[in-house]
Design a protein around this motif. Structure first.
Motif, short mmCIF file in Angstrom:
data_model
loop_
_atom_site.label_atom_id
_atom_site.label_comp_id
_atom_site.label_asym_id
_atom_site.label_seq_id
_atom_site.Cartn_x
_atom_site.Cartn_y
_atom_site.Cartn_z
N LYS A 83 0.83 -1.21 0.00
CA LYS A 83 0.00 0.00 0.00
C LYS A 83 0.86 1.26 0.00
CE LYS A 83 -3.92 -2.02 2.46
NZ LYS A 83 -4.68 -1.99 3.71
N GLN B 162 2.36 1.80 -3.43
CA GLN B 162 1.35 2.34 -4.35
C GLN B 162 1.12 3.82 -4.10
OE1 GLN B 162 -1.99 -0.25 -3.64
NE2 GLN B 162 -1.37 -1.72 -5.20
N LEU B 163 1.04 4.20 -2.83
CA LEU B 163 0.86 5.61 -2.49
C LEU B 163 2.04 6.44 -2.96
CD1 LEU B 163 -0.66 7.88 -1.02
CD2 LEU B 163 0.54 7.19 1.05
N ALA C 141 4.05 5.80 -5.41
CA ALA C 141 4.01 5.86 -6.88
C ALA C 141 2.98 6.90 -7.34
CB ALA C 141 3.69 4.50 -7.45
N ARG C 142 1.83 6.92 -6.68
CA ARG C 142 0.80 7.91 -7.03
C ARG C 142 1.29 9.33 -6.78
NH1 ARG C 142 -3.67 5.27 -4.25
NH2 ARG C 142 -3.54 6.98 -2.79
N LEU C 143 1.93 9.53 -5.64
CA LEU C 143 2.41 10.86 -5.30
C LEU C 143 3.53 11.31 -6.22
CD1 LEU C 143 2.37 10.72 -1.40
CD2 LEU C 143 0.77 11.92 -2.89
N SER C 144 4.43 10.40 -6.58
CA SER C 144 5.53 10.78 -7.45
C SER C 144 5.04 11.05 -8.87
CB SER C 144 6.63 9.73 -7.45
OG SER C 144 6.18 8.54 -8.05
N SER C 145 4.03 10.33 -9.34
CA SER C 145 3.50 10.57 -10.68
C SER C 145 2.70 11.88 -10.73
CB SER C 145 2.63 9.41 -11.14
OG SER C 145 1.45 9.33 -10.37
N ARG C 146 2.16 12.29 -9.60
CA ARG C 146 1.40 13.53 -9.54
C ARG C 146 2.30 14.76 -9.65
NH1 ARG C 146 -2.56 13.98 -4.53
NH2 ARG C 146 -3.28 12.03 -5.39
#
Length: 48
Positions: free
Chosen positions: A35, A38-39, A41-46
């Protein structure tokens, strides 16, 4: 007393040590590691 000093004092207290220990046990679980990855990865892609 600054906020950082108060946090440091709390973390040295018995209750703070219990919370740190509980957090370490939770982080050792593979599902929580997944988890967090995944978080991250989401934050870095944002940011891009």
């Amino acid at each position: 007393m600054s906020l950082v000093q108060r946090i440091s004092a709390f973390l040295r207290s018995p209750r703070g040590q219990q919370l740190v220990d509980r957090g370490r046990r939770q982080l050792a679980k593979p599902e929580n590691q997944r988890k967090l990855r995944q978080l991250a990865a989401r934050l870095s892609s944002r940011r891009r």
